[in-house]
Design a protein around this motif. Sequence first.
Motif, PDB file in Angstrom:
ATOM      1  N   ASP A  40       0.833  -1.207   0.000  1.00 42.24           N
ATOM      2  CA  ASP A  40       0.000   0.000   0.000  1.00 42.24           C
ATOM      3  C   ASP A  40       0.868   1.257   0.000  1.00 42.24           C
ATOM      4  N   ALA A  41       1.921   1.254   0.822  1.00 41.90           N
ATOM      5  CA  ALA A  41       2.820   2.412   0.871  1.00 41.90           C
ATOM      6  C   ALA A  41       3.525   2.593  -0.469  1.00 41.90           C
ATOM      7  N   ARG A  42       3.956   1.483  -1.068  1.00 43.86           N
ATOM      8  CA  ARG A  42       4.603   1.552  -2.382  1.00 43.86           C
ATOM      9  C   ARG A  42       3.668   2.151  -3.424  1.00 43.86           C
ATOM     10  N   ASP A  43       2.424   1.687  -3.443  1.00 46.91           N
ATOM     11  CA  ASP A  43       1.468   2.204  -4.425  1.00 46.91           C
ATOM     12  C   ASP A  43       1.219   3.698  -4.222  1.00 46.91           C
ATOM     13  N   ASP A  44       1.093   4.120  -2.969  1.00 42.65           N
ATOM     14  CA  ASP A  44       0.876   5.543  -2.690  1.00 42.65           C
ATOM     15  C   ASP A  44       2.082   6.375  -3.112  1.00 42.65           C
TER      16      ASP A  44
END
Length: 242
Positions: free
Chosen positions: A78-82
Amino acid sequence: MEAATYLAAIRTDSDRLVRAAVRDLHAPVACCPGWTVRDVVEHLAVVYLDKIAQTRLLREPSPWPPPAPPDPIKWLTDARDDLVDLFARLGPAAPSHTWHAPDQTVGFWLRRMAMETTVHAGDVTAAFGERGTVDMALAVDGIDEVLEVMLAGDWSDAPQPGPDHQVRLLAGGRSWLISLATELVTVDRDPPPPGPAEGVVEATASDVFLWLWRRLPDEAVGRRGDQAAVARLRDWMGVVTD
C-alpha cells in the motif's frame, strides 16, 4: 535516468521483495544482522511513508515512525502504491523536503527510493539463497549516487582518521576516481588513466554497486594495486551505508 525508469524499478524490485518475503517473514537476513525478513519489509514501508510525508509536508514528519500494522506485506505494498502514484502525479521537478540540501525535489527521492528498493530486494531474496543482479543502467546510476551524494564532500564533522588514498572503480564501461582524506572525499568521473599509487576495483556494474553497499564480499570483485587503499574505501563505505 528518467522518472519513469525509477518508478518502474521501484515497482519491479518491491514486487521481487514481496514474492520472496511471503515465504517466511521470520527468516533471518544475513545482510542486515539481527533483522528478519519482516523487519526489512516494515523498514521499507516506513521509508516509503516517510518520503510521502516529507513531500506532502515539505518537512520531516513528527511524531515518527507510525506503528506497524499486523500485516507488513500489505503495509508495504500500500505504501509503495501511494508513493509511486504521488511521485508519478507530481513529477521529478516538484518540491520535496530531503536531507540533501542541493536537491529539494521529488526527483531526489525517486532516485533514492529506486536504490533503496533494489538493495533491500536483494537482502530479502538472499535470505532464501537467491543472489540477484541489478540492471546495468540502474547500477551505474546507483554507483554515481552513493559516491557523489553520500560519500563525496566535507567530512570535518565526522573525520575518518587514516592515511590519504586513491581508489579507482571500473564498471559498466565507466570509471570513478575516489580520493580519500581524513576530512574530505572527492570523486571524479571518467578521469585520466590510472596512476601507480591507486587501488583498483573492477567488476560488473551490479557487483560494484552491491560491493559499495557492502552486500558483497571483497572476493566478489576484482582488486589490484594498493590494497590498503581498497580496504580504506571499504571501511568508509561501512560508515556511509550504515
